[in-house]
Design an enzyme around this catalytic site. Structure first.
Site, PDB file in Angstrom:
ATOM      1  N   ARG A 142      10.342   9.038  -3.998  1.00 52.85           N
ATOM      2  CA  ARG A 142      10.178   7.912  -4.911  1.00 52.85           C
ATOM      3  C   ARG A 142      10.310   8.356  -6.366  1.00 52.85           C
ATOM      4  O   ARG A 142       9.806   9.409  -6.754  1.00 52.85           O
ATOM      5  CB  ARG A 142       8.814   7.240  -4.709  1.00 52.85           C
ATOM      6  CG  ARG A 142       8.669   6.540  -3.381  1.00 52.85           C
ATOM      7  CD  ARG A 142       7.357   5.780  -3.312  1.00 52.85           C
ATOM      8  NE  ARG A 142       7.336   4.672  -4.272  1.00 52.85           N
ATOM      9  CZ  ARG A 142       6.264   3.924  -4.512  1.00 52.85           C
ATOM     10  NH1 ARG A 142       5.125   4.177  -3.888  1.00 52.85           N
ATOM     11  NH2 ARG A 142       6.322   2.942  -5.384  1.00 52.85           N
ATOM     12  N   TYR A 144      10.120   6.530 -10.452  1.00 52.79           N
ATOM     13  CA  TYR A 144       9.944   5.338 -11.271  1.00 52.79           C
ATOM     14  C   TYR A 144      11.312   4.878 -11.769  1.00 52.79           C
ATOM     15  O   TYR A 144      12.230   5.698 -11.930  1.00 52.79           O
ATOM     16  CB  TYR A 144       9.048   5.634 -12.464  1.00 52.79           C
ATOM     17  CG  TYR A 144       7.602   5.910 -12.107  1.00 52.79           C
ATOM     18  CD1 TYR A 144       6.845   4.962 -11.420  1.00 52.79           C
ATOM     19  CD2 TYR A 144       6.987   7.103 -12.474  1.00 52.79           C
ATOM     20  CE1 TYR A 144       5.514   5.209 -11.103  1.00 52.79           C
ATOM     21  CE2 TYR A 144       5.660   7.351 -12.163  1.00 52.79           C
ATOM     22  CZ  TYR A 144       4.930   6.399 -11.478  1.00 52.79           C
ATOM     23  OH  TYR A 144       3.623   6.643 -11.166  1.00 52.79           O
ATOM     24  N   ASP A 175      -8.594   1.462  -4.153  1.00 54.84           N
ATOM     25  CA  ASP A 175      -7.271   1.742  -3.581  1.00 54.84           C
ATOM     26  C   ASP A 175      -7.228   3.006  -2.737  1.00 54.84           C
ATOM     27  O   ASP A 175      -6.147   3.469  -2.361  1.00 54.84           O
ATOM     28  CB  ASP A 175      -6.219   1.811  -4.688  1.00 54.84           C
ATOM     29  CG  ASP A 175      -6.365   3.037  -5.581  1.00 54.84           C
ATOM     30  OD1 ASP A 175      -7.399   3.737  -5.498  1.00 54.84           O
ATOM     31  OD2 ASP A 175      -5.449   3.292  -6.389  1.00 54.84           O
ATOM     32  N   ASP A 180      -7.049   7.361 -11.588  1.00 50.60           N
ATOM     33  CA  ASP A 180      -5.881   7.752 -12.377  1.00 50.60           C
ATOM     34  C   ASP A 180      -6.231   7.881 -13.860  1.00 50.60           C
ATOM     35  O   ASP A 180      -7.080   7.146 -14.381  1.00 50.60           O
ATOM     36  CB  ASP A 180      -4.777   6.710 -12.244  1.00 50.60           C
ATOM     37  CG  ASP A 180      -4.255   6.597 -10.819  1.00 50.60           C
ATOM     38  OD1 ASP A 180      -4.205   7.627 -10.131  1.00 50.60           O
ATOM     39  OD2 ASP A 180      -3.905   5.480 -10.405  1.00 50.60           O
ATOM     40  N   ASP A 212      -7.190  -0.496  -9.100  1.00 47.97           N
ATOM     41  CA  ASP A 212      -6.581   0.804  -9.398  1.00 47.97           C
ATOM     42  C   ASP A 212      -6.824   1.117 -10.878  1.00 47.97           C
ATOM     43  O   ASP A 212      -5.978   0.882 -11.734  1.00 47.97           O
ATOM     44  CB  ASP A 212      -5.090   0.745  -9.090  1.00 47.97           C
ATOM     45  CG  ASP A 212      -4.393   2.085  -9.221  1.00 47.97           C
ATOM     46  OD1 ASP A 212      -5.073   3.093  -9.474  1.00 47.97           O
ATOM     47  OD2 ASP A 212      -3.151   2.116  -9.084  1.00 47.97           O
TER      48      ASP A 212
END
Length: 302
Positions: A142, A144, A175, A180, A212
């Site tokens: 993956r 961005y 989550d 983060d 999140d």
């Protein structure tokens, strides 16, 4: 056993103040990537957190061997991993074995994605020793759709509990990941680098119905670190940054045909005290996880 690694809040009375310490029976990790570093055991003041520990313990020194990060495989491949190991070559977990608190409102932050890069790196919470790897979807790596403009990663020893509904944030459940961090300093860091940061604000992102949190922080070695201590300072010395962070995380899935993420709490960042509250609560959730007070499911606890 996983329970032996739990970092517990401790306190000891002194003539001037009460202090606290996190300690572990396993080694903990220190920056930087591909280098070996050490520093002393640490204690932190309860006043650095908005929520005090409910249990007093005696303050103990932290075991602090030399540690380093080791890359395995080629970057941007399915086999690529960044492992952490101590001075004896034993693997340790960046999620579980790096201490969270450093004192005086300072915390460890582990870089997963350097600023101005697009590979979606993350701690592999379901793999032994939780190395950093590139995220995948349907067997493909993956990325961005555009570069992230800040250093991005996690706070160790935190966990957003997917069984806990946050009554302050629309009753959303966690989550199932560490918290983060968006680090707004000027330097581009390296994947696996461990920084000392101070939280400044937080955004309550709702991603497909899950809570999140995004903690906005700055590394202590940034030239502007002494100027920013709360959310209003960010707007003053990094004008437009909080809006840019919110908009980036709101929109990054849209090019893939997914709906935009949204933000609770009035679509605005909350202040430092609220960010510290989030960190405290998610650290307590992590402690319950590694003690198996809640089911870990497929999460690795070592």
């Amino acid at each position: 056993m996983a329970a032996t690694r739990v970092m517990m809040i401790t306190s000891v009375a002194s003539a001037s103040q009460t202090t606290s310490s996190f300690f572990t029976k396993r080694p903990f990790l220190l920056p930087p990537t591909h280098k070996v570093s050490t520093f002393n055991g640490l204690c932190f003041s309860k006043r650095a957190l908005s929520v005090k520990s409910k249990r007093p313990f005696s303050c103990n020194a932290i075991y602090n061997p030399q540690v380093q990060t080791i890359e395995q495989g080629q970057s941007e491949t399915l086999d690529y991993r960044v492992f952490f190991q101590d001075g004896s070559g034993k693997k340790v977990s960046p999620w579980h074995d790096v201490p969270l608190h450093l004192g005086d409102g300072v915390f460890h932050f582990i870089v997963e994605i350097p600023k101005e890069s697009s590979a979606k790196m993350e701690v592999a919470t379901d793999e032994a020793y939780t190395p950093i790897k590139q995220d995948t979807k349907k067997g493909k790596l993956r990325f961005y759709p555009y570069n992230i403009n800040w250093n991005y990663g996690l706070l160790p020893q935190t966990w957003e509990d997917p069984t806990h509904a946050n009554t302050e944030v629309e009753g959303a459940f966690g989550d199932n990941d560490p918290v983060d961090v968006v680090e707004i300093g000027e330097k581009q860091r390296k994947t696996g680098e461990v920084l000392k940061v101070k939280p400044l604000a937080a955004l309550a992102m709702i991603d497909e119905g899950e809570l999140d949190w995004k903690i906005v922080a700055i590394s202590l070695d940034d030239p502007k670190a002494h100027l920013v201590n709360d959310v209003e300072d960010v707007e003053k010395h990094f004008p437009g940054t909080l809006t840019a962070i919110r908009d980036w995380f709101r929109d990054y899935k849209i090019p893939d045909g997914k709906p935009a993420n949204r933000f609770a709490l009035g679509d605005k960042p909350v202040n430092k005290d609220y960010a510290l509250k989030i960190i405290q609560e998610t650290n307590e959730s992590w402690a319950k996880l590694v003690k198996r007070s809640v089911s870990p499911g497929e999460l690795s606890l070592f």
